[in-house]
Design a protein around this motif. Structure first.
Motif, PDB file in Angstrom:
ATOM      1  N   ASP A 131     -16.163   7.326 -20.139  1.00  0.00           N
ATOM      2  CA  ASP A 131     -15.178   7.834 -19.193  1.00  0.00           C
ATOM      3  C   ASP A 131     -15.851   8.031 -17.840  1.00  0.00           C
ATOM      4  OD1 ASP A 131     -13.040   7.869 -20.942  1.00  0.00           O
ATOM      5  OD2 ASP A 131     -13.493   9.887 -21.650  1.00  0.00           O
ATOM      6  N   ILE A 132     -15.036   7.995 -16.782  1.00  0.00           N
ATOM      7  CA  ILE A 132     -15.582   7.977 -15.434  1.00  0.00           C
ATOM      8  C   ILE A 132     -14.834   8.949 -14.540  1.00  0.00           C
ATOM      9  CG2 ILE A 132     -16.038   6.517 -13.423  1.00  0.00           C
ATOM     10  CD1 ILE A 132     -15.437   4.171 -15.704  1.00  0.00           C
ATOM     11  N   PHE A 133     -15.595   9.761 -13.836  1.00  0.00           N
ATOM     12  CA  PHE A 133     -15.088  10.582 -12.742  1.00  0.00           C
ATOM     13  C   PHE A 133     -15.738  10.011 -11.497  1.00  0.00           C
ATOM     14  CE2 PHE A 133     -15.460  13.895  -9.642  1.00  0.00           C
ATOM     15  CZ  PHE A 133     -14.267  14.586  -9.712  1.00  0.00           C
ATOM     16  N   CYS A 134     -14.936   9.596 -10.533  1.00  0.00           N
ATOM     17  CA  CYS A 134     -15.474   8.934  -9.343  1.00  0.00           C
ATOM     18  C   CYS A 134     -15.033   9.646  -8.080  1.00  0.00           C
ATOM     19  CB  CYS A 134     -14.999   7.477  -9.311  1.00  0.00           C
ATOM     20  SG  CYS A 134     -15.678   6.497  -7.962  1.00  0.00           S
ATOM     21  N   GLU A 135     -15.977   9.942  -7.228  1.00  0.00           N
ATOM     22  CA  GLU A 135     -15.629  10.427  -5.899  1.00  0.00           C
ATOM     23  C   GLU A 135     -14.844   9.334  -5.197  1.00  0.00           C
ATOM     24  OE1 GLU A 135     -15.765  13.100  -3.892  1.00  0.00           O
ATOM     25  OE2 GLU A 135     -16.417  14.256  -5.618  1.00  0.00           O
ATOM     26  N   LYS A 136     -13.920   9.718  -4.339  1.00  0.00           N
ATOM     27  CA  LYS A 136     -13.139   8.720  -3.629  1.00  0.00           C
ATOM     28  C   LYS A 136     -13.998   8.031  -2.569  1.00  0.00           C
ATOM     29  CE  LYS A 136     -11.035  12.231  -0.690  1.00  0.00           C
ATOM     30  NZ  LYS A 136     -11.798  13.347  -1.155  1.00  0.00           N
ATOM     31  N   PRO A 137     -13.730   6.793  -2.302  1.00  0.00           N
ATOM     32  CA  PRO A 137     -12.727   5.922  -2.887  1.00  0.00           C
ATOM     33  C   PRO A 137     -13.267   5.226  -4.139  1.00  0.00           C
ATOM     34  CG  PRO A 137     -13.839   4.733  -1.143  1.00  0.00           C
ATOM     35  CD  PRO A 137     -14.434   6.123  -1.182  1.00  0.00           C
ATOM     36  N   ILE A 138     -12.372   4.621  -4.907  1.00  0.00           N
ATOM     37  CA  ILE A 138     -12.801   3.856  -6.073  1.00  0.00           C
ATOM     38  C   ILE A 138     -13.634   2.665  -5.617  1.00  0.00           C
ATOM     39  CG2 ILE A 138     -11.955   2.302  -7.877  1.00  0.00           C
ATOM     40  CD1 ILE A 138      -9.668   4.273  -8.332  1.00  0.00           C
ATOM     41  N   ALA A 139     -13.218   2.043  -4.532  1.00  0.00           N
ATOM     42  CA  ALA A 139     -13.928   0.882  -3.980  1.00  0.00           C
ATOM     43  C   ALA A 139     -13.640   0.820  -2.485  1.00  0.00           C
ATOM     44  CB  ALA A 139     -13.478  -0.396  -4.671  1.00  0.00           C
ATOM     45  N   THR A 140     -14.363  -0.047  -1.805  1.00  0.00           N
ATOM     46  CA  THR A 140     -14.170  -0.171  -0.359  1.00  0.00           C
ATOM     47  C   THR A 140     -13.142  -1.239   0.011  1.00  0.00           C
ATOM     48  OG1 THR A 140     -16.082  -1.637  -0.243  1.00  0.00           O
ATOM     49  CG2 THR A 140     -16.464   0.709   0.203  1.00  0.00           C
ATOM     50  N   GLU A 141     -12.710  -2.026  -0.949  1.00  0.00           N
ATOM     51  CA  GLU A 141     -11.698  -3.066  -0.725  1.00  0.00           C
ATOM     52  C   GLU A 141     -10.557  -2.863  -1.721  1.00  0.00           C
ATOM     53  OE1 GLU A 141     -11.799  -5.334   1.693  1.00  0.00           O
ATOM     54  OE2 GLU A 141     -13.777  -4.659   2.368  1.00  0.00           O
ATOM     55  N   LEU A 142      -9.338  -3.142  -1.287  1.00  0.00           N
ATOM     56  CA  LEU A 142      -8.175  -2.938  -2.140  1.00  0.00           C
ATOM     57  C   LEU A 142      -8.261  -3.741  -3.429  1.00  0.00           C
ATOM     58  CD1 LEU A 142      -5.422  -1.704  -2.685  1.00  0.00           C
ATOM     59  CD2 LEU A 142      -4.399  -3.550  -1.337  1.00  0.00           C
ATOM     60  N   ASP A 143      -8.646  -5.020  -3.342  1.00  0.00           N
ATOM     61  CA  ASP A 143      -8.710  -5.836  -4.562  1.00  0.00           C
ATOM     62  C   ASP A 143      -9.739  -5.299  -5.553  1.00  0.00           C
ATOM     63  OD1 ASP A 143     -10.758  -6.717  -2.792  1.00  0.00           O
ATOM     64  OD2 ASP A 143     -10.855  -8.664  -3.804  1.00  0.00           O
ATOM     65  N   GLU A 144     -10.873  -4.795  -5.056  1.00  0.00           N
ATOM     66  CA  GLU A 144     -11.872  -4.180  -5.951  1.00  0.00           C
ATOM     67  C   GLU A 144     -11.318  -2.919  -6.602  1.00  0.00           C
ATOM     68  OE1 GLU A 144     -15.227  -3.529  -3.244  1.00  0.00           O
ATOM     69  OE2 GLU A 144     -16.419  -4.704  -4.656  1.00  0.00           O
ATOM     70  N   THR A 145     -10.535  -2.174  -5.847  1.00  0.00           N
ATOM     71  CA  THR A 145      -9.925  -0.953  -6.381  1.00  0.00           C
ATOM     72  C   THR A 145      -8.986  -1.298  -7.525  1.00  0.00           C
ATOM     73  OG1 THR A 145     -10.076   0.112  -4.214  1.00  0.00           O
ATOM     74  CG2 THR A 145      -8.525   1.065  -5.795  1.00  0.00           C
ATOM     75  N   ILE A 146      -8.116  -2.251  -7.303  1.00  0.00           N
ATOM     76  CA  ILE A 146      -7.160  -2.662  -8.330  1.00  0.00           C
ATOM     77  C   ILE A 146      -7.895  -3.198  -9.556  1.00  0.00           C
ATOM     78  CG2 ILE A 146      -5.323  -4.322  -8.866  1.00  0.00           C
ATOM     79  CD1 ILE A 146      -4.484  -4.002  -5.851  1.00  0.00           C
ATOM     80  N   GLN A 147      -8.888  -4.041  -9.334  1.00  0.00           N
ATOM     81  CA  GLN A 147      -9.665  -4.595 -10.446  1.00  0.00           C
ATOM     82  C   GLN A 147     -10.367  -3.496 -11.241  1.00  0.00           C
ATOM     83  OE1 GLN A 147     -12.282  -7.514  -8.718  1.00  0.00           O
ATOM     84  NE2 GLN A 147     -10.585  -8.805  -8.042  1.00  0.00           N
ATOM     85  N   SER A 148     -10.907  -2.498 -10.547  1.00  0.00           N
ATOM     86  CA  SER A 148     -11.603  -1.395 -11.224  1.00  0.00           C
ATOM     87  C   SER A 148     -10.647  -0.599 -12.104  1.00  0.00           C
ATOM     88  CB  SER A 148     -12.257  -0.470 -10.199  1.00  0.00           C
ATOM     89  OG  SER A 148     -13.253  -1.146  -9.486  1.00  0.00           O
ATOM     90  N   VAL A 149      -9.473  -0.288 -11.568  1.00  0.00           N
ATOM     91  CA  VAL A 149      -8.483   0.475 -12.328  1.00  0.00           C
ATOM     92  C   VAL A 149      -8.029  -0.323 -13.548  1.00  0.00           C
ATOM     93  CG1 VAL A 149      -6.134   1.432 -12.266  1.00  0.00           C
ATOM     94  CG2 VAL A 149      -7.713   1.842 -10.361  1.00  0.00           C
ATOM     95  N   LEU A 150      -7.730  -1.585 -13.346  1.00  0.00           N
ATOM     96  CA  LEU A 150      -7.270  -2.429 -14.457  1.00  0.00           C
ATOM     97  C   LEU A 150      -8.362  -2.608 -15.511  1.00  0.00           C
ATOM     98  CD1 LEU A 150      -5.213  -5.145 -12.531  1.00  0.00           C
ATOM     99  CD2 LEU A 150      -4.355  -3.196 -13.867  1.00  0.00           C
ATOM    100  N   PHE A 151      -9.611  -2.738 -15.071  1.00  0.00           N
ATOM    101  CA  PHE A 151     -10.707  -2.921 -16.020  1.00  0.00           C
ATOM    102  C   PHE A 151     -10.914  -1.665 -16.865  1.00  0.00           C
ATOM    103  CE2 PHE A 151     -15.190  -3.386 -17.335  1.00  0.00           C
ATOM    104  CZ  PHE A 151     -15.102  -4.640 -17.943  1.00  0.00           C
ATOM    105  N   ALA A 152     -10.863  -0.500 -16.222  1.00  0.00           N
ATOM    106  CA  ALA A 152     -10.996   0.753 -16.975  1.00  0.00           C
ATOM    107  C   ALA A 152      -9.864   0.884 -17.990  1.00  0.00           C
ATOM    108  CB  ALA A 152     -11.010   1.947 -16.020  1.00  0.00           C
ATOM    109  N   ARG A 153      -8.668   0.533 -17.570  1.00  0.00           N
ATOM    110  CA  ARG A 153      -7.513   0.584 -18.478  1.00  0.00           C
ATOM    111  C   ARG A 153      -7.703  -0.387 -19.647  1.00  0.00           C
ATOM    112  NH1 ARG A 153      -2.367  -0.126 -15.193  1.00  0.00           N
ATOM    113  NH2 ARG A 153      -3.062   1.888 -14.408  1.00  0.00           N
TER     114      ARG A 153
END
Length: 184
Positions: A131-153
Motif C-alpha cells: 500500500d502507498i501513501f504519497c505526498e502530492k502530486p502523484i506525478a508531474t505529468e497527467l498521463d503518469e498520474t493516470i497510469q499510476s492510479v490505474l496500476f495501483a488499482r
C-alpha cells in the motif's frame, strides 16, 4: 493519534501529525480477497522515502501510532536518513529508495520524495503489493498520474495522496455550507 472507525483502521492524514490514522495490515496480494481484514495484531510495517521536512513529520506521526511501526527510511543524503532513524530504536536507514520498497518487513510505503520520483516509486511499490501513501502530486505529468492510479488499482493496493486540509475544521465547515446551500 490513531483513530479506529467501525473496528477498522483507516489510512489518512489530516492537517496535523497527531491526526494520522493508520491502515490495516493485510495478507500478500495473492492471498487477498475483498473486503480486506486484519491479518493479525502486529503493527503494519512502514517504510518512508524521504527524510526532508515532510518525511520527518510523517515519521513522527507514524511512530506515535500503535498500529504502525516505522521500519526503514531513505534519503539520498544518507546522513539525513541516519539521523532520522537513530531517533527511533531499531529503525534502519539507507540512501536507496528501492531498499525501502523492497524491505521484507515493509507493508506500506510513505512517499515523501521530490515529485519527479513519485510515479516510479508508486509503480514499484504497487508491483510488490505494498500500500502507498504519497505526498502530492502523484506525478508531474497527467498521463503518469493516470497510469499510476490505474496500476495501483490493477495490483489491488491502496494509493492515497496526502491532502493536509482534508480534515481541517475550516475546510469541513466550508464544505458543509456548500452542501447545505448556505453558499454557492
Amino acid at each position: 493519534a490513531c483513530l479506529h472507525m467501525k473496528g477498522a483502521v483507516v489510512l489518512a492524514l489530516a492537517s496535523s501529525a497527531a491526526a494520522l490514522q493508520c491502515a490495516p495490515r493485510r495478507a500478500p496480494p495473492a492471498a487477498r480477497a475483498a473486503p480486506l481484514t486484519m491479518v493479525d495484531d502486529n503493527p503494519i510495517g512502514v517504510g518512508i522515502i524521504g527524510a526532508g521536512r515532510i518525511g520527518l513529520v510523517h515519521l513522527e506521526a507514524l511512530s506515535s501510532c500503535p498500529d504502525a511501526r516505522p521500519v526503514i527510511i531513505s534519503n539520498p543524503t544518507l546522513s539525513k536518513a541516519k539521523a532520522a532513524a537513530e531517533t527511533y530504536p531499531g529503525m534502519a536507514w539507507t540512501s536507496d529508495d528501492t531498499e525501502v520498497i523492497n524491505h521484507p518487513d515493509v507493508d506500506a510505503v510513505w512517499i515523501c520524495s521530490p515529485s519527479q520520483y513519485h510515479a516510479a516509486q508508486i509503480r514499484l511499490a504497487a508491483e510488490l503489493g505494498k500500500d502507498i501513501f504519497c505526498e502530492k502530486p502523484i506525478a508531474t505529468e497527467l498521463d503518469e498520474t493516470i497510469q499510476s492510479v490505474l496500476f495501483a488499482r490493477e495490483k489491488g493496493v491502496k494509493l492515497m495522496v496526502a491532502l493536509q486540509r482534508r480534515f481541517d475544521p475550516n475546510f469541513m465547515r466550508v464544505k458543509s455550507a456548500i452542501m447545505d446551500g448556505e453558499i454557492g
